[in-house]
Design a protein around this motif. Structure first.
Motif, PDB file in Angstrom:
ATOM      1  N   GLN A  50       0.868  -1.169   0.000  1.00 16.46           N
ATOM      2  CA  GLN A  50       0.000   0.000   0.000  1.00 16.46           C
ATOM      3  C   GLN A  50       0.903   1.217   0.000  1.00 16.46           C
ATOM      4  N   TYR A  51       0.387   2.346  -0.395  1.00 13.51           N
ATOM      5  CA  TYR A  51       1.201   3.554  -0.469  1.00 13.51           C
ATOM      6  C   TYR A  51       0.629   4.616   0.440  1.00 13.51           C
ATOM      7  N   GLU A  52       1.521   5.250   1.178  1.00 16.38           N
ATOM      8  CA  GLU A  52       1.135   6.395   1.996  1.00 16.38           C
ATOM      9  C   GLU A  52       1.701   7.622   1.309  1.00 16.38           C
TER      10      GLU A  52
END
Length: 73
Positions: A47-49
């Motif tokens: 996932q990307y923050e």
């Protein structure tokens, strides 16, 4: 709504999966104890923050970094 699950350290997972939320011992279809390596596939998800350093500026860059998540199914 799902039942509440108490927190425990990751190192205790092999022991914690042997008992269900009702207190009954879990077993596989052939009656054996659950083995994480044999019965639960290890999966990976990224996932990307993202963060916008200057949200007030229209041309501000967006900085993102990956976060690796591991889980068993």
């Amino acid at each position: 709504m799902s039942p509440p699950v108490r927190s425990f350290p990751a190192k205790d997972l092999p022991v914690e999966i042997q008992v269900g939320v009702t207190g009954r011992v879990r077993k596989t279809e052939d009656g054996k104890r659950i083995d994480l390596v044999r019965d639960c596939e290890l999966l990976e998800l990224f996932q990307y923050e993202c963060l916008v350093p200057n949200p007030e500026r229209r041309d501000s860059r967006i900085e993102c970094w990956p976060i690796q998540r591991l889980f068993r199914r």
